[in-house]
Write a protein that holds these residues in place. Sequence first.
Motif, PDB file in Angstrom:
ATOM      1  N   ARG A 194       0.828  -1.190   0.000  1.00 35.11           N
ATOM      2  CA  ARG A 194       0.000   0.000   0.000  1.00 35.11           C
ATOM      3  C   ARG A 194       0.867   1.246   0.000  1.00 35.11           C
ATOM      4  O   ARG A 194       1.706   1.431   0.876  1.00 35.11           O
ATOM      5  CB  ARG A 194      -0.896  -0.029   1.246  1.00 35.11           C
ATOM      6  CG  ARG A 194      -1.887   1.108   1.334  1.00 35.11           C
ATOM      7  CD  ARG A 194      -3.084   0.866   0.429  1.00 35.11           C
ATOM      8  NE  ARG A 194      -3.950   2.006   0.489  1.00 35.11           N
ATOM      9  CZ  ARG A 194      -4.869   2.193   1.432  1.00 35.11           C
ATOM     10  NH1 ARG A 194      -5.019   1.299   2.375  1.00 35.11           N
ATOM     11  NH2 ARG A 194      -5.628   3.260   1.425  1.00 35.11           N
ATOM     12  N   ASP A 241      -2.591   7.403  -1.705  1.00 31.15           N
ATOM     13  CA  ASP A 241      -3.337   6.887  -2.849  1.00 31.15           C
ATOM     14  C   ASP A 241      -3.572   8.007  -3.863  1.00 31.15           C
ATOM     15  O   ASP A 241      -3.831   9.155  -3.488  1.00 31.15           O
ATOM     16  CB  ASP A 241      -4.680   6.313  -2.397  1.00 31.15           C
ATOM     17  CG  ASP A 241      -4.526   5.045  -1.577  1.00 31.15           C
ATOM     18  OD1 ASP A 241      -3.608   4.270  -1.886  1.00 31.15           O
ATOM     19  OD2 ASP A 241      -5.311   4.845  -0.642  1.00 31.15           O
ATOM     20  N   THR A 268      -4.553  -0.728  -3.534  1.00 31.87           N
ATOM     21  CA  THR A 268      -4.710   0.708  -3.349  1.00 31.87           C
ATOM     22  C   THR A 268      -6.185   1.055  -3.276  1.00 31.87           C
ATOM     23  O   THR A 268      -7.021   0.370  -3.879  1.00 31.87           O
ATOM     24  CB  THR A 268      -4.055   1.485  -4.503  1.00 31.87           C
ATOM     25  OG1 THR A 268      -4.317   2.886  -4.348  1.00 31.87           O
ATOM     26  CG2 THR A 268      -4.611   1.057  -5.857  1.00 31.87           C
ATOM     27  N   HIS A 269      -6.491   2.121  -2.546  1.00 35.50           N
ATOM     28  CA  HIS A 269      -7.848   2.665  -2.549  1.00 35.50           C
ATOM     29  C   HIS A 269      -7.994   3.730  -3.633  1.00 35.50           C
ATOM     30  O   HIS A 269      -9.086   4.278  -3.811  1.00 35.50           O
ATOM     31  CB  HIS A 269      -8.181   3.264  -1.185  1.00 35.50           C
ATOM     32  CG  HIS A 269      -8.503   2.247  -0.143  1.00 35.50           C
ATOM     33  ND1 HIS A 269      -9.570   2.367   0.721  1.00 35.50           N
ATOM     34  CD2 HIS A 269      -7.908   1.069   0.166  1.00 35.50           C
ATOM     35  CE1 HIS A 269      -9.613   1.323   1.534  1.00 35.50           C
ATOM     36  NE2 HIS A 269      -8.613   0.521   1.221  1.00 35.50           N
ATOM     37  N   GLY A 270      -6.920   4.011  -4.328  1.00 34.01           N
ATOM     38  CA  GLY A 270      -6.948   5.051  -5.340  1.00 34.01           C
ATOM     39  C   GLY A 270      -6.806   4.503  -6.745  1.00 34.01           C
ATOM     40  O   GLY A 270      -7.150   3.359  -7.032  1.00 34.01           O
ATOM     41  N   LYS A 281       1.109   4.159 -10.698  1.00 32.65           N
ATOM     42  CA  LYS A 281      -0.110   4.920 -10.369  1.00 32.65           C
ATOM     43  C   LYS A 281       0.110   6.338 -10.853  1.00 32.65           C
ATOM     44  O   LYS A 281       1.091   6.979 -10.488  1.00 32.65           O
ATOM     45  CB  LYS A 281      -0.365   4.887  -8.873  1.00 32.65           C
ATOM     46  CG  LYS A 281      -0.563   3.485  -8.347  1.00 32.65           C
ATOM     47  CD  LYS A 281      -0.711   3.500  -6.848  1.00 32.65           C
ATOM     48  CE  LYS A 281      -0.765   2.069  -6.325  1.00 32.65           C
ATOM     49  NZ  LYS A 281      -0.844   2.046  -4.858  1.00 32.65           N
TER      50      LYS A 281
END
Length: 409
Positions: free
Chosen positions: A22, A26, A63-65, A407
């Motif tokens: 993680r 994010d 990831t939460h993003g 990302k």
Amino acid sequence: MISIPAVPAAAQERSVPAAAIRQKTDIPCPHPAVAKPAGIPPRPVPPPDDPVNSAVGGPALATHGLVVPAGAKQPPAVTATTWMVADLDTGEVLGGCGPHVYQTPASVQKTLLAATVMDKLDPKQTMTVVRGDLDIEVNSSAVGLVVGGKYQISTLWLGLLLNSGNDAANALARLAGGGGADGVAKTVAAMNAEARSLGAYQTHALTPSGLDGKGQFTSAYDLALIARKDFANADFRRYVLTKAAQMPAQPQLKQKGFQFQNENKLIFNYPGAMGGKTGFTTVARHSYVGAASRNGRRLVVTLLGAEAHPLRGWQQGAALLDWGFALPKGASVGKLVTPADVAQQNATTNARIESTTAAKSAVPSARASSSGGLPMMPVALGVAVVLAGTPLLLLLSQRRRKRPARKVR
């Protein structure tokens, strides 16, 4: 939750560095600047993130993003809270927003019912509806089955997938579970076992229909695994591409027949559409699973927690499919695991557990024969194997990429 024997948290932490699971920050997912409707009930509190299960398919997915391939164009802004796009054939994950984040499924859970029992029921068989089949939430979606009515199984599948009939979901689940009063419960248990066998570890069903229940969750990644099995089934592909179907009359009950339509507008408006499933509850909001084929590629999109404005669920799915098709072949941030990956991981982990148990059982005899108080090497080695062998095969099952995933902001 994951079905293989639990690995101690300390082992998980040692074998999966936090930075690999993680990122500290994010990347925000693009969302349109629209206000959410007032009066939405609070969502159920999800289980805490599991560092291993959140990285199934690749560490970039934890990831939460937002996660997209290096150099990829920014994906469209959608109201969906989480989403993912993947290749049905290669299993490549093209990108996503919080792909492993727990969400409430609504009627896209019916795709798990289909994946679990569609092959177990004869589509030509005729069944009789019982009163319990109509035990659904008041004002929830129903295709219009009547108690005592006789319908072919194929008609029930059409009612389930086109019109999102919760009555059809109950009837199919009851039949698949043996036809008795406990048939639905047996099928729900089978659905959860099916999810685990697919590697869909964020998925837990309480109802066959997706009607809200405490502790009922799924994720965008899990829905893609489930959809991959569904779209491998010719009957499923035929059902979800059906634009309209006929509910037969029940003359003995003085019930007229009627036509019902496919609620998935993707098949009417998107070139190459393969079908899918819509979903909505006041708690879950809008959810969607859809697939399409273009230039030899078959992509699936899954999204959860969306609002219908400015775009409906299927329109958000269409925009994400367009984005996915624009990516070059081979662009990827992860991988859809297969049932074979899951079975291999379960076997490997069970073997390690058995090895460690055997090593521990040898401790008393080893101590009895030792006079120098030396460290018990078999036990130390066995524990080291477990710590080093945290279930990461699923995490690492993606093949090497030509370009590293990143990302993007």
